[in-house]
Design a protein around this motif. Structure first.
Motif, PDB file in Angstrom:
ATOM      1  N   PHE A  22     -38.263 -19.836  -1.898  1.00 20.73           N
ATOM      2  CA  PHE A  22     -36.850 -19.516  -2.148  1.00 20.73           C
ATOM      3  C   PHE A  22     -35.914 -20.309  -1.241  1.00 20.73           C
ATOM      4  CE2 PHE A  22     -39.351 -15.924  -3.580  1.00 20.73           C
ATOM      5  CZ  PHE A  22     -38.834 -15.707  -4.848  1.00 20.73           C
ATOM      6  N   PHE A  83     -34.299 -19.589 -11.683  1.00 19.24           N
ATOM      7  CA  PHE A  83     -34.179 -19.315 -10.251  1.00 19.24           C
ATOM      8  C   PHE A  83     -33.211 -20.284  -9.587  1.00 19.24           C
ATOM      9  CE2 PHE A  83     -37.846 -16.549 -10.550  1.00 19.24           C
ATOM     10  CZ  PHE A  83     -37.634 -15.643  -9.531  1.00 19.24           C
ATOM     11  N   GLU A  87     -29.748 -19.106  -7.641  1.00 16.96           N
ATOM     12  CA  GLU A  87     -29.523 -19.357  -6.219  1.00 16.96           C
ATOM     13  C   GLU A  87     -28.279 -20.208  -5.935  1.00 16.96           C
ATOM     14  OE1 GLU A  87     -32.561 -20.028  -3.370  1.00 16.96           O
ATOM     15  OE2 GLU A  87     -34.125 -19.142  -4.628  1.00 16.96           O
ATOM     16  N   SER A  92     -31.139 -16.787  -0.992  1.00 15.17           N
ATOM     17  CA  SER A  92     -32.553 -16.968  -1.296  1.00 15.17           C
ATOM     18  C   SER A  92     -33.342 -15.681  -1.074  1.00 15.17           C
ATOM     19  CB  SER A  92     -33.138 -18.095  -0.439  1.00 15.17           C
ATOM     20  OG  SER A  92     -33.005 -17.796   0.950  1.00 15.17           O
ATOM     21  N   SER A  96     -35.559 -13.362  -3.844  1.00 20.60           N
ATOM     22  CA  SER A  96     -36.948 -12.958  -3.678  1.00 20.60           C
ATOM     23  C   SER A  96     -37.105 -11.449  -3.811  1.00 20.60           C
ATOM     24  CB  SER A  96     -37.479 -13.414  -2.316  1.00 20.60           C
ATOM     25  OG  SER A  96     -36.895 -12.658  -1.268  1.00 20.60           O
ATOM     26  N   ALA A 258     -39.448 -14.334   2.739  1.00 18.69           N
ATOM     27  CA  ALA A 258     -38.170 -14.949   2.387  1.00 18.69           C
ATOM     28  C   ALA A 258     -37.043 -14.475   3.308  1.00 18.69           C
ATOM     29  CB  ALA A 258     -37.821 -14.625   0.935  1.00 18.69           C
TER      30      ALA A 258
END
Length: 292
Positions: A22, A83, A87, A92, A96, A258
């Motif tokens: 991430f 994803f 983001e 991040s 997660s 993460a």
């Protein structure tokens, strides 16, 4: 006992690899657009996997290729873009945390669509883990009120796709070698990824003049090799040696990793989030189905 220890080893290694993914996505977005990132991640991963697993493709039966292709699209292709898009608006670590919905969706899809039963203990583990996840989400929203949580929808869609993928592997690809599954996935999805990259304005002077491009390419290459290529093989092996729910419970451990990287990068963290992380670990333990 040896098999049980192997399951946990795979789970921990995968959580560390994917938990780091991430922050790598976040750093890659400094020099790439979400579509460029998703396409490059897929293409580079395909290069790695086909370089070492091309010969394994012949071990895949013709009747299994439709499931290999569907697995690649749901488990890798679409989530790589979703994803990256998410983001651009949310941290991040939050991404997660939302990804922890995978085990819940795995149980629901496994029961409703694939007729794969789960034990009461596994269901309890998912519920406990989901409670911990909810704590992390709520506290994260409090610490980051400026973030657009509508983009969390892209993560939620991805979790449904991941859940379908893990059930497909368990139901239809149980007898296919993990490397063959991973290589087959990317033999199918690398071509559409090339098309997306071509239309993403990557091959323009504006992109190549971006001062952050060089480091972004380093991050996306690390992401592709460890976070996708290696992890895909390990995950397929974990699904085959355990249950879909236990394998997908790796998403309960990933937020802990993460969050660690997020804190180092300046993202917020609180004691309540630490408590939520501890509850998640309990959920992972409960989701493990012990043999009698």
């Amino acid at each position: 006992m040896k098999e049980i220890n192997s399951k946990w080893l795979y789970l921990v290694v995968l959580s560390m690899i994917w938990g780091t993914s991430f922050i790598l996505i976040k750093k890659s977005l400094l020099g790439l657009t979400p579509y460029q990132l998703g396409a490059l991640r897929t293409i580079i991963t395909g290069f790695f996997l086909l370089a070492v697993g091309f010969n394994k493709l012949k071990t895949i039966d013709k009747r299994q290729w439709k499931w290999i292709g569907l697995s690649g699209l749901l488990g890798s292709f679409f989530p790589a873009f979703l994803f990256a898009i998410a983001e651009t608006e949310i941290d991040s670590a939050v991404a997660s945390i939302l990804n922890s919905l995978v085990p819940l969706n795995t149980i629901l899809l496994g029961f409703a669509v694939f007729r794969i039963a789960s034990t009461k203990r596994q269901v309890l583990g998912v519920i406990v883990g989901f409670v911990g996840t909810a704590i992390l989400i709520l506290k994260g929203a409090e610490l980051n009120p400026e973030q657009n949580y509508l983009y969390a929808g892209f993560i939620i869609i991805s979790t449904v796709m991941y859940a379908a993928n893990v059930n497909i592997i368990k139901r239809y690809l149980q007898d296919v070698k993990p490397l063959a599954i991973a290589a087959g996935n990317y033999a199918v999805i690398s071509i559409p990824a090339l098309i997306v990259l071509f239309f993403s304005d990557f091959f323009t002077s504006e992109t190549f003049e971006n001062p952050n491009l060089k480091m972004a390419m380093v991050y996306v290459t690390i992401l592709a090799f460890f976070g996708t290529a290696l992890a895909k093989v390990l995950f397929a092996k974990l699904v085959q040696m355990s249950t879909p729910v236990f394998a997908s419970s790796v998403t309960f451990l990933m937020p802990v990793i993460a969050l660690f990287w997020g804190v180092l990068d300046g993202e917020g963290f609180s004691l309540l989030q630490g408590f939520g992380s501890f509850i998640i670990l309990i959920g992972v333990y409960l989701s493990h189905k012990r043999k009698k």
